[in-house]
Enzyme design. Structure first.
Site, PDB file in Angstrom:
ATOM      1  N   LYS A   1       0.842  -1.204   0.000  1.00 12.31           N
ATOM      2  CA  LYS A   1       0.000   0.000   0.000  1.00 12.31           C
ATOM      3  C   LYS A   1       0.873   1.249   0.000  1.00 12.31           C
ATOM      4  O   LYS A   1       1.524   1.573   0.982  1.00 12.31           O
ATOM      5  CB  LYS A   1      -0.936   0.043   1.220  1.00 12.31           C
ATOM      6  CG  LYS A   1      -2.095   0.980   0.932  1.00 12.31           C
ATOM      7  CD  LYS A   1      -2.628   1.810   2.072  1.00 12.31           C
ATOM      8  CE  LYS A   1      -1.841   2.960   2.586  1.00 12.31           C
ATOM      9  NZ  LYS A   1      -1.896   4.190   1.777  1.00 12.31           N
TER      10      LYS A   1
ATOM     11  N   GLU B   1      10.747  15.525  15.240  1.00 15.87           N
ATOM     12  CA  GLU B   1      11.063  15.350  13.821  1.00 15.87           C
ATOM     13  C   GLU B   1      10.281  16.390  13.017  1.00 15.87           C
ATOM     14  O   GLU B   1       9.056  16.434  13.064  1.00 15.87           O
ATOM     15  CB  GLU B   1      10.671  13.935  13.375  1.00 15.87           C
ATOM     16  CG  GLU B   1      11.064  13.658  11.946  1.00 15.87           C
ATOM     17  CD  GLU B   1      10.710  12.239  11.509  1.00 15.87           C
ATOM     18  OE1 GLU B   1       9.578  11.811  11.748  1.00 15.87           O
ATOM     19  OE2 GLU B   1      11.584  11.580  10.925  1.00 15.87           O
TER      20      GLU B   1
ATOM     21  N   ILE C   1       1.900   6.124  13.928  1.00 16.99           N
ATOM     22  CA  ILE C   1       1.177   4.995  13.312  1.00 16.99           C
ATOM     23  C   ILE C   1       1.917   3.693  13.602  1.00 16.99           C
ATOM     24  O   ILE C   1       1.297   2.654  13.839  1.00 16.99           O
ATOM     25  CB  ILE C   1       1.021   5.195  11.781  1.00 16.99           C
ATOM     26  CG1 ILE C   1       0.253   6.485  11.473  1.00 16.99           C
ATOM     27  CG2 ILE C   1       0.323   4.001  11.135  1.00 16.99           C
ATOM     28  CD1 ILE C   1      -1.212   6.462  11.795  1.00 16.99           C
ATOM     29  N   GLY C   2       3.249   3.754  13.627  1.00 21.91           N
ATOM     30  CA  GLY C   2       4.038   2.552  13.947  1.00 21.91           C
ATOM     31  C   GLY C   2       3.659   1.999  15.306  1.00 21.91           C
ATOM     32  O   GLY C   2       3.497   0.782  15.479  1.00 21.91           O
TER      33      GLY C   2
ATOM     34  N   GLY D   1       7.015   4.713   8.106  1.00 23.35           N
ATOM     35  CA  GLY D   1       6.187   5.915   8.238  1.00 23.35           C
ATOM     36  C   GLY D   1       6.377   6.548   9.595  1.00 23.35           C
ATOM     37  O   GLY D   1       7.453   6.442  10.194  1.00 23.35           O
ATOM     38  N   SER D   2       5.332   7.174  10.087  1.00 24.29           N
ATOM     39  CA  SER D   2       5.461   7.943  11.323  1.00 24.29           C
ATOM     40  C   SER D   2       5.528   7.028  12.545  1.00 24.29           C
ATOM     41  O   SER D   2       4.958   5.928  12.556  1.00 24.29           O
ATOM     42  CB  SER D   2       4.277   8.893  11.464  1.00 24.29           C
ATOM     43  OG  SER D   2       3.080   8.154  11.556  1.00 24.29           O
ATOM     44  N   THR D   3       6.186   7.518  13.571  1.00 23.27           N
ATOM     45  CA  THR D   3       6.291   6.769  14.823  1.00 23.27           C
ATOM     46  C   THR D   3       4.901   6.544  15.422  1.00 23.27           C
ATOM     47  O   THR D   3       4.611   5.480  15.971  1.00 23.27           O
ATOM     48  CB  THR D   3       7.206   7.535  15.798  1.00 23.27           C
ATOM     49  OG1 THR D   3       8.525   7.548  15.228  1.00 23.27           O
ATOM     50  CG2 THR D   3       7.274   6.873  17.158  1.00 23.27           C
TER      51      THR D   3
ATOM     52  N   CYS E   1      13.728  10.170   6.916  1.00 17.28           N
ATOM     53  CA  CYS E   1      13.672   9.722   8.313  1.00 17.28           C
ATOM     54  C   CYS E   1      15.046   9.791   8.975  1.00 17.28           C
ATOM     55  O   CYS E   1      15.154  10.032  10.164  1.00 17.28           O
ATOM     56  CB  CYS E   1      13.106   8.318   8.395  1.00 17.28           C
ATOM     57  SG  CYS E   1      13.846   7.192   7.206  1.00 17.28           S
TER      58      CYS E   1
HETATM   59  P1  NDP Z   1       1.969   8.063   8.149  1.00 15.50           P
HETATM   60  O1  NDP Z   1       2.712   7.236   9.133  1.00 15.50           O
HETATM   61  O2  NDP Z   1       0.579   8.437   8.462  1.00 15.50           O
HETATM   62  O3  NDP Z   1       1.908   7.320   6.727  1.00 15.50           O
HETATM   63  C1  NDP Z   1       2.778   6.313   6.298  1.00 15.50           C
HETATM   64  C2  NDP Z   1       1.973   5.232   5.581  1.00 15.50           C
HETATM   65  O4  NDP Z   1       1.082   4.601   6.510  1.00 15.50           O
HETATM   66  C3  NDP Z   1       1.077   5.771   4.470  1.00 15.50           C
HETATM   67  O5  NDP Z   1       0.979   4.826   3.437  1.00 15.50           O
HETATM   68  C4  NDP Z   1      -0.253   5.916   5.191  1.00 15.50           C
HETATM   69  O6  NDP Z   1      -1.336   5.972   4.303  1.00 15.50           O
HETATM   70  C5  NDP Z   1      -0.254   4.666   6.026  1.00 15.50           C
HETATM   71  N1  NDP Z   1      -1.173   4.675   7.151  1.00 15.50           N
HETATM   72  C6  NDP Z   1      -1.718   5.741   7.786  1.00 15.50           C
HETATM   73  N2  NDP Z   1      -2.514   5.327   8.770  1.00 15.50           N
HETATM   74  C7  NDP Z   1      -2.485   3.982   8.781  1.00 15.50           C
HETATM   75  C8  NDP Z   1      -3.101   2.980   9.571  1.00 15.50           C
HETATM   76  N3  NDP Z   1      -3.922   3.282  10.591  1.00 15.50           N
HETATM   77  N4  NDP Z   1      -2.849   1.679   9.308  1.00 15.50           N
HETATM   78  C9  NDP Z   1      -2.017   1.345   8.305  1.00 15.50           C
HETATM   79  N5  NDP Z   1      -1.415   2.251   7.505  1.00 15.50           N
HETATM   80  C10 NDP Z   1      -1.634   3.550   7.757  1.00 15.50           C
HETATM   81  O7  NDP Z   1       2.821   9.344   7.831  1.00 15.50           O
HETATM   82  P2  NDP Z   1       2.296  10.728   7.229  1.00 15.50           P
HETATM   83  O8  NDP Z   1       2.327  10.594   5.784  1.00 15.50           O
HETATM   84  O9  NDP Z   1       0.992  11.133   7.827  1.00 15.50           O
HETATM   85  O10 NDP Z   1       3.400  11.718   7.762  1.00 15.50           O
HETATM   86  C11 NDP Z   1       3.329  12.179   9.112  1.00 15.50           C
HETATM   87  C12 NDP Z   1       4.701  12.310   9.708  1.00 15.50           C
HETATM   88  O11 NDP Z   1       5.326  11.042   9.743  1.00 15.50           O
HETATM   89  C13 NDP Z   1       5.655  13.174   8.920  1.00 15.50           C
HETATM   90  O12 NDP Z   1       5.521  14.498   9.258  1.00 15.50           O
HETATM   91  C14 NDP Z   1       6.989  12.616   9.317  1.00 15.50           C
HETATM   92  O13 NDP Z   1       7.414  13.199  10.516  1.00 15.50           O
HETATM   93  C15 NDP Z   1       6.712  11.157   9.550  1.00 15.50           C
HETATM   94  N6  NDP Z   1       7.076  10.319   8.405  1.00 15.50           N
HETATM   95  C16 NDP Z   1       8.135   9.497   8.537  1.00 15.50           C
HETATM   96  C17 NDP Z   1       8.535   8.739   7.469  1.00 15.50           C
HETATM   97  C18 NDP Z   1       9.705   7.836   7.555  1.00 15.50           C
HETATM   98  O14 NDP Z   1      10.287   7.518   6.524  1.00 15.50           O
HETATM   99  N7  NDP Z   1      10.063   7.356   8.717  1.00 15.50           N
HETATM  100  C19 NDP Z   1       7.863   8.792   6.188  1.00 15.50           C
HETATM  101  C20 NDP Z   1       6.700   9.639   6.160  1.00 15.50           C
HETATM  102  C21 NDP Z   1       6.364  10.380   7.247  1.00 15.50           C
HETATM  103  P3  NDP Z   1      -1.862   7.417   3.834  1.00 15.50           P
HETATM  104  O15 NDP Z   1      -0.805   8.009   3.010  1.00 15.50           O
HETATM  105  O16 NDP Z   1      -3.086   7.089   3.095  1.00 15.50           O
HETATM  106  O17 NDP Z   1      -2.130   8.194   5.102  1.00 15.50           O
END
Ligand code: NDP
Length: 530
Positions: free
Chosen positions: A235, A441, A292-293, A288-290, A344
Site C-alpha cells: 500500500k 522530527e 502509526i508505527g 512511516g510515522s512513529t 527519516c
Molecule cells: P503516516 O505514518 O501516516 O503514513 C505512512 C503510511 O502509513 C502511508 O501509506 C499511510 O497511508 C499509512 N497509514 C496511515 N494510517 C495507517 C493505519 N492506521 N494503518 C495502516 N497504515 C496507515 O505518515 P504521514 O504521511 O501522515 O506523515 C506524518 C509524519 O510522519 C511526517 O511528518 C513525518 O514526521 C513522519 N514520516 C516518517 C517517514 C519515515 O520515513 N520514517 C515517512 C513519512 C512520514 P496514507 O498516506 O493514506 O495516510
C-alpha cells in the site's frame, strides 16, 4: 510574480541574520508559477565574492513527455488492474503546482480481501514452490526493466512527490533497481545465508510505505520479500501512488505470476488498516510515522504476525574541529536538505564543536545561498516542493515554535513560487536541547545547530533523543570515529559522509525509530521464518 526574500546584503546579516516572518514562506504569497520565479540563488555582484565570475543558470527542464499519465488508475490485484469494488477514488496532485495528475482508486476492505486472497494463492501454488533460481530470474528482469524505464520513473516520481529530478534520477531510481539486482542474487542462495539449511518464507507480506521515497521504499519492501519466497500486498502513500502503479505495470511486463505482487492504493486509515489487520497476512512491514508505527505494534500484539517498523528520526550530524570543514559543510547540506529534509534519517541536528562553530555556520550560510529551490523537473534544482499541504503546515508550525522559543532563524535570500507547497532552506542557531526543534522530527528543510566542547558532550547530546535511527561523525581521526560509533545509539552511523545508501548495507533503527533491518543479509531475515 514571486515572493522575494530580502537579499543577504540588504536585510540579512550573514552571521546571525534571520528572516522575519513565517508568513512569507511557501504557498499563497506573491504569485509565480513554477518555472517563472527566481530560485534561491546568490544575489552577488557581477564579479561575485573573491572576484569569482558568477554564472546565471538557464532553465534546464526535463521533458515530461516521456510519462504517459492516465486520467485514472485502478488497483493492481491478481496480475490485473481492476476497479475498486465500491468504485471510490481520490485525486493525486503535483505538489509543485497543485495541478491534478490523475484519479486514483481507493481500495476498501473488500478489495483488501481480494488482494490478500490472491497473494495467499500465489504464495502456496506458484511463488513458494518455485526454485530460487527461477525467482531470481524474475527479480533480475524487474531490475533491468526499471533501468530501461528509469527516465520515465524519475520524471513521474518528481511530478508526484515534488523531489528534484536530479535526486529521483540519480538516487531513487538507481537504488530501486539496485535493490532488485541485489536480492535477485540472494534468491538462489538462501541456504547459505546463515539461517539454517532450508529457510522458509513467512507467507504473505502486507507492506505499507510512505510518500518521501515512494519507488525506493516499494523496492526496499518488495525485493527481499520476493527473493525469500513471500508474496506481497503493497500500500503506497495516498499522496504518491504513481510510481508504485508504474512498478505494477513493470511487474506485469516482467510476467511475474498473477498475485505475487498486488498494489492497493487508498487511505491508510481504510486500506492500510484493513491490510495489516487481515488474518491472511503473515508479515507486516511498515515505514512511516512513529505514531502509526506504535498503533500498528499495539494492534498486532498477540496475533503472531511478524512485524518490522522503520519510523522517524532526529539524527545528529557531529562535526569535530579536526574535520575537513568544506567537505563537512557539503555533508551537512546533503544531510538535511536532500529530499527537502523529508528523510527519516536526515541530519536535522548539527552538533558542531564550539571552537569552529562560527566558521562552520558562516560557510554553511554561504553554501546555502547557492542552493536553487524551484521546479523539481529542472535539472539545476537542489530543493523541490514539500510533498503535501499537511506536511508544509507541520514544518511551518515547528519553525514558528523554534522562533517562539528563542532560537535564531535564518534562510538565504530567495523567492518561492506562489502555487504549490514550498519552504526555503532554513537554519536555526542558538538552539537548546529543550527546544521542540531539537527534539521533534520536522521532516522538512530545517536544520537546528547546537554546539559541544568534548566528545563525551557530543555523545550525550546526540543520544538525547527518543529516536535511534542514524548519526554522522566528521573527524580525521579513525580512532575517534570508531569510539563515537560505539557510543552513539543509532542504527546507522556515517563517517565523513551522510545519507549514503547501498542495498548490501543494512538500514534501520531502534527505540522510537522502530526495529528490524532493511538491506543486506539482515534484510532477508525479516522475510524468513528464522
Ligand atoms: P503516516 O505514518 O501516516 O503514513 C505512512 C503510511 O502509513 C502511508 O501509506 C499511510 O497511508 C499509512 N497509514 C496511515 N494510517 C495507517 C493505519 N492506521 N494503518 C495502516 N497504515 C496507515 O505518515 P504521514 O504521511 O501522515 O506523515 C506524518 C509524519 O510522519 C511526517 O511528518 C513525518 O514526521 C513522519 N514520516 C516518517 C517517514 C519515515 O520515513 N520514517 C515517512 C513519512 C512520514 P496514507 O498516506 O493514506 O495516510
Amino acid at each position: 510574480m514571486t515572493k522575494s526574500y530580502p537579499t543577504q546584503e540588504s536585510e540579512h546579516d550573514l552571521e546571525t541574520g534571520s528572516i522575519k516572518s513565517d508568513d512569507a514562506v511557501g504557498k499563497g504569497e506573491g504569485a509565480g508559477l513554477i518555472g517563472q520565479h527566481e530560485p534561491c540563488s546568490p544575489k552577488l555582484p557581477a564579479t561575485g565574492r573573491a572576484g569569482q565570475a558568477v554564472f546565471e543558470y538557464a532553465p534546464a527542464p526535463e521533458s515530461r513527455s516521456i510519462v504517459h499519465l492516465q486520467s485514472s488508475y485502478g488497483l493492481f490485484i491478481d496480475g490485473a488492474f481492476v476497479e475498486p469494488l465500491d468504485g471510490k477514488a481520490y485525486k493525486t496532485e503535483n505538489p509543485a503546482t497543485e495541478e491534478l495528475l490523475a484519479e486514483i482508486a481507493a481500495a476498501g476492505t473488500a478489495d483488501v480481501d481480494l488482494a490478500v486472497e490472491a497473494a495467499g494463492r500465489a504464495q502456496k501454488t506458484v511463488w513458494g514452490p518455485m526454485s530460487g533460481v527461477e525467482r531470481a530470474k524474475y527479480l533480475f528482469r524487474i531490475a533491468r526493466i526499471i533501468q530501461e524505464r528509469s527516465r520515465e520513473l524519475a520524471v513521474l516520481e518528481s511530478l508526484d512527490n515534488g523531489k528534484p529530478i536530479r535526486e529521483s534520477r540519480d538516487v531513487d531510481v538507481p537504488l530501486a533497481a539496485a535493490h532488485f539486482f541485489y536480492y535477485a542474487g540472494w534468491a538462489d542462495k538462501l541456504e547459505y545465508a546463515g539461517f539454517g539449511p532450508d529457510p522458509q518464507p513467512l507467507g504473505v507480506a502486507g507492506q505499507v510505505i510512505p510518500w518521501n521515497f515512494p519507488l525506493m521504499m516499494a523496492a526496499w519492501k518488495l525485493a527481499p520479500a520476493l527473493a525469500a519466497g513471500n508474496t506481497c500486498v503493497l500500500k503506497p502513500a495516498t499522496t504518491t501512488p504513481l510510481t508504485a502503479l508504474l512498478l505494477a505495470e513493470i511487474i506485469q511486463q516482467a510476467d511475474l505470476p498473477p498475485g505475487v505482487v498486488n498494489v492497493l492504493t487508498g487511505a491508510g486509515s481504510v486500506a492500510g488498516a484493513a491490510l495489516v489487520a487481515h488474518p491472511g497476512i503473515d508479515k507486516v512491514a511498515f515505514t512511516g510515522s512513529t505514531e502509526i508505527g506504535k498503533d500498528l505494534q499495539r494492534a498486532l500484539a498477540g496475533t503472531g504476525k511478524h512485524l518490522t517498523l522503520e519510523l522517524g528520526g532526529k539524527a545528529a550530524n557531529i562535526v569535530f574541529e579536526d574535520a575537513p570543514l568544506d567537505q563537512a559543510v557539503e555533508g551537512i547540506v546533503n544531510g538535511i536538505f536532500f529530499n527537502q529534509g523529508e528523510v527519516c534519517c536526515a541530519g536535522s541536528r548539527l552538533l558542531v564543536q564550539e571552537s569552529i562553530a562560527e566558521t562552520v555556520v558562516e560557510k554553511l550560510k554561504r553554501r546555502l545561498a547557492t542552493l536553487r529551490v524551484g521546479d523539481p523537473l529542472d535539472k539545476n534544482t537542489d530543493l523541490g516542493a514539500i510533498n503535501n499541504a499537511a506536511q508544509l503546515d507541520k514544518i511551518r508550525e515547528l519553525a514558528a515554535a523554534g522562533e517562539a522559543e528563542g532560537a535564531v532563524r535564518w534562510s538565504p535570500a530567495c523567492s518561492l513560487p506562489e502555487r504549490g507547497y514550498w519552504f526555503p532552506p532554513t537554519v536555526f542557531t542558538g538552539v537548546s536541547q529543550a527546544h521542540r526543534i531539537a527534539q521533534e522530527e520536522i521532516f522538512g528543510p530545517v536544520l537546528s545547530v547546537l554546539t559541544f566542547r568534548t566528545p563525551e558532550e557530543a555523545v550525550a547530546k546526540a543520544n538525547n533523543t527518543v529516536y535511534g535511527l542514524s548519526a554522522g561523525v566528521w573527524t580525521e581521526k579513525g580512532s575517534r570515529i570508531l569510539w563515537m560509533a560505539g557510543q552513539l545509539r543509532a542504527g546507522v552511523v556515517w563517517a565523513n559522509s551522510f545519507n549514503r545508501f547501498d542495498p548490501s548495507s543494512p538500514f534501520g533503527g531502534y527505540r522510537e525509530s522502530g526495529f528490524g533491518r532493511e538491506g543486506g543479509r539482515p534484510g532477508l531475515a525479516a522475510y524468513l521464518d528464522v
